[in-house]
Design a protein around this motif. Sequence first.
Motif: not given
Length: 219
Positions: A93-95, A188, A190, A207-211
């Motif tokens: 997944f992205p990030g 997650v 997503f 909602d994103h791995y950046d978090e």
Amino acid sequence: MDFPFRIVGFDLDGTLVDTAGDLTAAVNHALALLDRAPLSEAEVRPMIGLGARHMLEQGLAATGGVSEGVVERLYPELLRYYGQHIAVRSRPFPGLIDALDRLDALGVRTAVATNKAEGLARQLLAEFGLADRMSAIVGGDTLGVRKPSPGPIHAMIEQSDGGRTAFVGDSIYDVMAAKAAGVPSILVGFGFLDRPAADFGADHVIDHYDELVPLLAGL
């Protein structure tokens, strides 16, 4: 300030890696042996989470029913096909990789507790260079119990030499297992959700791995 967790555990399918395309292809391969119509990826996504056998049973139920002996006949065929096509469409997944790099830099161990068979989990993680990054990989057949039992998370923590742990997943089984193991649950948003994110009862949702790392740092 010290980072508050020594271990961050992850589910695999729908959490670390978007595997829906390859799992859908494997289910449809099995269905085709019965001359049944294929399922869409959107239809298969909610069937993922309790292991490949459960996914096959769900796929059969959705396309005409489960007759006696058919799961036993098709399950090995599904696994064989999936093992040969395990990373055709699947992607992290992205990030994710950046988040793992940040956790590594903080000295945090990362590990996996999945309901996927351990051999397939290791094969898939190796495809993306992730297997060697994990301090433990506990599969659905490793212990004889699987999530929502807390057993796989306890084993993952033990194999990672212990310490305060958080668990990241995308299914109700991940949330239930984390709660039963007494560790914070992070959903997650997503992932392969079978209901709205707010309905899982997870301690936190990203909602994103950046978090992920900023969230964990504040707990």
